[in-house]
Design a protein around this motif. Structure first.
Motif, PDB file in Angstrom:
ATOM      1  N   ASP A 219       7.855  -3.211  -5.661  1.00 47.77           N
ATOM      2  CA  ASP A 219       6.853  -2.023  -4.969  1.00 47.77           C
ATOM      3  C   ASP A 219       5.494  -2.802  -4.771  1.00 47.77           C
ATOM      4  O   ASP A 219       4.388  -1.993  -4.895  1.00 47.77           O
ATOM      5  CB  ASP A 219       6.766  -1.127  -5.812  1.00 47.77           C
ATOM      6  N   GLY A 220       5.034  -3.904  -4.714  1.00 53.28           N
ATOM      7  CA  GLY A 220       4.261  -4.680  -4.376  1.00 53.28           C
ATOM      8  C   GLY A 220       3.122  -5.374  -6.210  1.00 53.28           C
ATOM      9  O   GLY A 220       2.347  -6.383  -5.289  1.00 53.28           O
ATOM     10  N   GLU A 221       3.733  -5.024  -6.489  1.00 51.57           N
ATOM     11  CA  GLU A 221       3.300  -5.029  -7.952  1.00 51.57           C
ATOM     12  C   GLU A 221       2.502  -7.201  -8.118  1.00 51.57           C
ATOM     13  O   GLU A 221       1.900  -7.574  -8.684  1.00 51.57           O
ATOM     14  CB  GLU A 221       3.285  -4.805  -9.261  1.00 51.57           C
ATOM     15  N   SER A 222       3.744  -7.007  -8.042  1.00 49.66           N
ATOM     16  CA  SER A 222       3.897  -8.718  -7.772  1.00 49.66           C
ATOM     17  C   SER A 222       2.972  -9.206  -6.636  1.00 49.66           C
ATOM     18  O   SER A 222       3.008 -10.553  -7.067  1.00 49.66           O
ATOM     19  CB  SER A 222       5.416  -9.669  -7.897  1.00 49.66           C
ATOM     20  N   LEU A 223       3.268  -9.067  -5.488  1.00 52.91           N
ATOM     21  CA  LEU A 223       1.981  -9.163  -4.749  1.00 52.91           C
ATOM     22  C   LEU A 223       0.419  -9.295  -5.349  1.00 52.91           C
ATOM     23  O   LEU A 223      -0.149 -10.857  -5.302  1.00 52.91           O
ATOM     24  CB  LEU A 223       1.801  -9.094  -3.717  1.00 52.91           C
ATOM     25  N   ILE A 224       0.112  -8.316  -5.882  1.00 56.26           N
ATOM     26  CA  ILE A 224      -1.006  -8.634  -6.396  1.00 56.26           C
ATOM     27  C   ILE A 224      -1.402  -9.602  -8.164  1.00 56.26           C
ATOM     28  O   ILE A 224      -2.009  -9.875  -8.029  1.00 56.26           O
ATOM     29  CB  ILE A 224      -1.607  -7.057  -7.176  1.00 56.26           C
ATOM     30  N   GLY A 225      -0.173  -8.978  -8.621  1.00 55.72           N
ATOM     31  CA  GLY A 225       0.113 -10.034  -9.751  1.00 55.72           C
ATOM     32  C   GLY A 225       0.139 -11.761  -9.320  1.00 55.72           C
ATOM     33  O   GLY A 225      -1.198 -12.205  -9.919  1.00 55.72           O
ATOM     34  N   ALA A 226       0.405 -12.280  -8.309  1.00 56.14           N
ATOM     35  CA  ALA A 226       0.661 -13.779  -8.226  1.00 56.14           C
ATOM     36  C   ALA A 226       0.018 -13.958  -7.289  1.00 56.14           C
ATOM     37  O   ALA A 226      -0.244 -15.282  -7.337  1.00 56.14           O
ATOM     38  CB  ALA A 226       2.016 -13.953  -8.203  1.00 56.14           C
ATOM     39  N   PHE A 227      -1.301 -13.476  -6.242  1.00 52.65           N
ATOM     40  CA  PHE A 227      -1.538 -13.808  -5.256  1.00 52.65           C
ATOM     41  C   PHE A 227      -3.183 -13.097  -5.482  1.00 52.65           C
ATOM     42  O   PHE A 227      -3.167 -11.601  -6.400  1.00 52.65           O
ATOM     43  CB  PHE A 227      -0.879 -13.705  -3.809  1.00 52.65           C
ATOM     44  N   TRP A 228      -4.224 -13.195  -4.104  1.00 48.60           N
ATOM     45  CA  TRP A 228      -5.375 -12.205  -4.235  1.00 48.60           C
ATOM     46  C   TRP A 228      -5.484 -13.018  -3.116  1.00 48.60           C
ATOM     47  O   TRP A 228      -5.233 -14.039  -1.608  1.00 48.60           O
ATOM     48  CB  TRP A 228      -6.557 -13.084  -5.209  1.00 48.60           C
ATOM     49  N   GLY A 229      -6.942 -12.129  -2.519  1.00 50.68           N
ATOM     50  CA  GLY A 229      -7.146 -12.559  -0.847  1.00 50.68           C
ATOM     51  C   GLY A 229      -7.629 -11.482  -0.052  1.00 50.68           C
ATOM     52  O   GLY A 229      -7.702 -10.414  -1.588  1.00 50.68           O
ATOM     53  N   SER A 230      -8.136 -11.063   0.582  1.00 42.28           N
ATOM     54  CA  SER A 230      -8.415 -10.269   2.081  1.00 42.28           C
ATOM     55  C   SER A 230      -7.281  -9.693   3.045  1.00 42.28           C
ATOM     56  O   SER A 230      -7.255 -10.386   4.350  1.00 42.28           O
ATOM     57  CB  SER A 230      -9.550 -10.268   2.627  1.00 42.28           C
ATOM     58  N   TYR A 231      -6.781  -8.681   2.931  1.00 44.88           N
ATOM     59  CA  TYR A 231      -5.268  -8.324   2.805  1.00 44.88           C
ATOM     60  C   TYR A 231      -4.880  -6.624   3.296  1.00 44.88           C
ATOM     61  O   TYR A 231      -5.165  -5.621   2.360  1.00 44.88           O
ATOM     62  CB  TYR A 231      -3.855  -9.364   2.661  1.00 44.88           C
ATOM     63  N   VAL A 232      -3.504  -6.513   3.879  1.00 43.77           N
ATOM     64  CA  VAL A 232      -3.155  -5.922   4.323  1.00 43.77           C
ATOM     65  C   VAL A 232      -1.500  -6.123   4.016  1.00 43.77           C
ATOM     66  O   VAL A 232      -1.235  -6.943   5.291  1.00 43.77           O
ATOM     67  CB  VAL A 232      -3.650  -4.588   5.181  1.00 43.77           C
TER      68      VAL A 232
ATOM     69  N   ARG B 159      -2.746  -2.193   0.851  1.00 47.53           N
ATOM     70  CA  ARG B 159      -4.431  -2.615   0.568  1.00 47.53           C
ATOM     71  C   ARG B 159      -4.853  -3.313  -0.645  1.00 47.53           C
ATOM     72  O   ARG B 159      -4.124  -3.062  -1.675  1.00 47.53           O
ATOM     73  CB  ARG B 159      -5.244  -1.399   0.728  1.00 47.53           C
ATOM     74  N   ASP B 160      -5.122  -4.173  -0.509  1.00 46.33           N
ATOM     75  CA  ASP B 160      -5.857  -5.101  -1.278  1.00 46.33           C
ATOM     76  C   ASP B 160      -6.771  -4.667  -2.602  1.00 46.33           C
ATOM     77  O   ASP B 160      -7.488  -3.851  -1.482  1.00 46.33           O
ATOM     78  CB  ASP B 160      -6.228  -7.082  -0.912  1.00 46.33           C
ATOM     79  N   PRO B 161      -7.119  -4.938  -3.715  1.00 44.36           N
ATOM     80  CA  PRO B 161      -8.140  -4.402  -4.736  1.00 44.36           C
ATOM     81  C   PRO B 161      -9.691  -4.488  -4.322  1.00 44.36           C
ATOM     82  O   PRO B 161     -10.185  -3.343  -4.329  1.00 44.36           O
ATOM     83  CB  PRO B 161      -7.717  -4.935  -6.110  1.00 44.36           C
ATOM     84  N   SER B 162      -9.568  -5.834  -3.468  1.00 47.63           N
ATOM     85  CA  SER B 162     -11.255  -5.427  -3.183  1.00 47.63           C
ATOM     86  C   SER B 162     -11.430  -4.672  -2.268  1.00 47.63           C
ATOM     87  O   SER B 162     -12.238  -3.836  -1.516  1.00 47.63           O
ATOM     88  CB  SER B 162     -11.138  -7.085  -2.936  1.00 47.63           C
ATOM     89  N   GLY B 163     -10.297  -4.348  -1.178  1.00 49.64           N
ATOM     90  CA  GLY B 163     -10.832  -3.333  -0.227  1.00 49.64           C
ATOM     91  C   GLY B 163     -11.763  -4.011   1.262  1.00 49.64           C
ATOM     92  O   GLY B 163     -12.387  -3.526   1.528  1.00 49.64           O
ATOM     93  N   ALA B 164     -11.624  -5.293   1.217  1.00 48.46           N
ATOM     94  CA  ALA B 164     -12.397  -6.308   2.170  1.00 48.46           C
ATOM     95  C   ALA B 164     -11.544  -5.943   3.402  1.00 48.46           C
ATOM     96  O   ALA B 164     -12.374  -5.852   4.772  1.00 48.46           O
ATOM     97  CB  ALA B 164     -12.346  -7.712   2.253  1.00 48.46           C
TER      98      ALA B 164
END
Length: 205
Positions: free
Chosen positions: A52-65, A79-84
Motif C-alpha cells: 500500500d505504498g510503504e515500500s515506495l517511501i522506504g526505498a525511494f525519495w523525492g518530490s512526488y505524488v 503524497r511524499d513525506p516532504s510535502g513538496a
C-alpha cells in the motif's frame, strides 16, 4: 490533474504493467548519483501495491505524488513525506478529482466551491495547526505521508503511509560523531541527486 513546477515538469515515473505512475522527480535510496529514475521495474511496482505504498517511501525519495490502482480496482494517491508537491482532493456530483493547483479545476462545471469562513477566521488569528482543511469547504489537502484511497460507490478513505512517531521509535542508537557523519552523507547524496536535473542549487538552512 497534477501540475509540475518548471524544474520538475518533465518528470513522470511510470510503473511497470501500467498500474500507475509517480508525478515529480523520484530517486532510489542509496543510488541518488544516477539521478531521477524514469520507470519502476515490475518487482518494485508489485511491492508498492502489496505494501500500500510503504515500500515506495522506504526505498525511494523525492518530490512526488504517486498514483496507482490495486488489483481490487481501488485508486490510491500517496503524497511524499516532504510535502513538496501540492496535492488536493474534492468530490462533487459523484466524481473525485485530485489536483495540485485549484485553478486547474475551478472551471469544471461539476465542481463547486464555497468559502470556509471558520477556517479563514482561525487562519487570520494565527492558528497555524496542520489540518486537511483549506479555505474552501469542498476542498481538502492530502497531507504529506498520507494515502488517499478512492473506490467506486464508497466514501474516500485516508490513512498514514508514513508517520514521524513511528520513524522516531525505530531510530538506532549511535554516538554523536556517527550521527553527524550519517547526516552529512545523507545530505551530500541528496544534493548530488538534485544536481542531476537542476541548473542552480540554493541551500537554505
Amino acid at each position: 490533474l497534477m501540475r509540475q513546477g518548471k524544474r520538475d515538469r518533465s518528470f513522470f515515473t511510470a510503473m511497470a504493467t501500467d498500474i500507475g505512475g509517480v508525478v515529480g522527480p523520484l530517486y532510489r535510496l542509496g543510488d541518488e548519483t544516477k539521478g531521477p529514475i524514469r520507470e519502476l521495474p515490475s518487482e518494485d511496482a508489485s511491492r508498492i501495491v502489496e505494501t500500500d505504498g510503504e515500500s515506495l517511501i522506504g526505498a525511494f525519495w523525492g518530490s512526488y505524488v504517486a498514483i496507482w490502482r490495486s488489483s481490487e480496482g481501488a485508486c490510491h494517491i500517496l503524497r511524499d513525506p516532504s510535502g513538496a508537491q501540492p496535492c488536493y482532493h474534492t468530490h462533487s456530483a459523484g466524481i473525485d478529482v485530485v489536483c495540485s493547483a485549484v485553478a486547474d479545476i475551478a472551471n469544471i462545471p461539476a465542481v463547486h466551491f464555497s468559502v470556509d469562513r471558520d477556517f479563514l477566521a482561525g487562519f487570520l488569528t494565527g492558528h497555524d495547526s496542520i489540518t486537511r482543511h483549506t479555505g474552501l469547504r469542498e476542498l481538502w489537502e492530502v497531507l504529506p505521508g498520507e494515502r488517499l484511497t478512492l473506490e467506486p460507490s464508497r466514501p474516500a478513505t485516508r490513512c498514514w503511509a508514513w508517520s514521524a512517531p513511528a520513524i522516531g521509535r525505530q531510530v538506532k542508537r549511535r554516538s554523536f560523531s556517527e550521527a553527524v557523519e550519517e547526516a552529512r552523507e545523507t545530505v551530500e547524496q541528496c544534493f548530488k541527486g538534485w544536481a542531476r536535473h537542476s541548473d542552480n542549487l540554493i541551500i537554505r538552512l
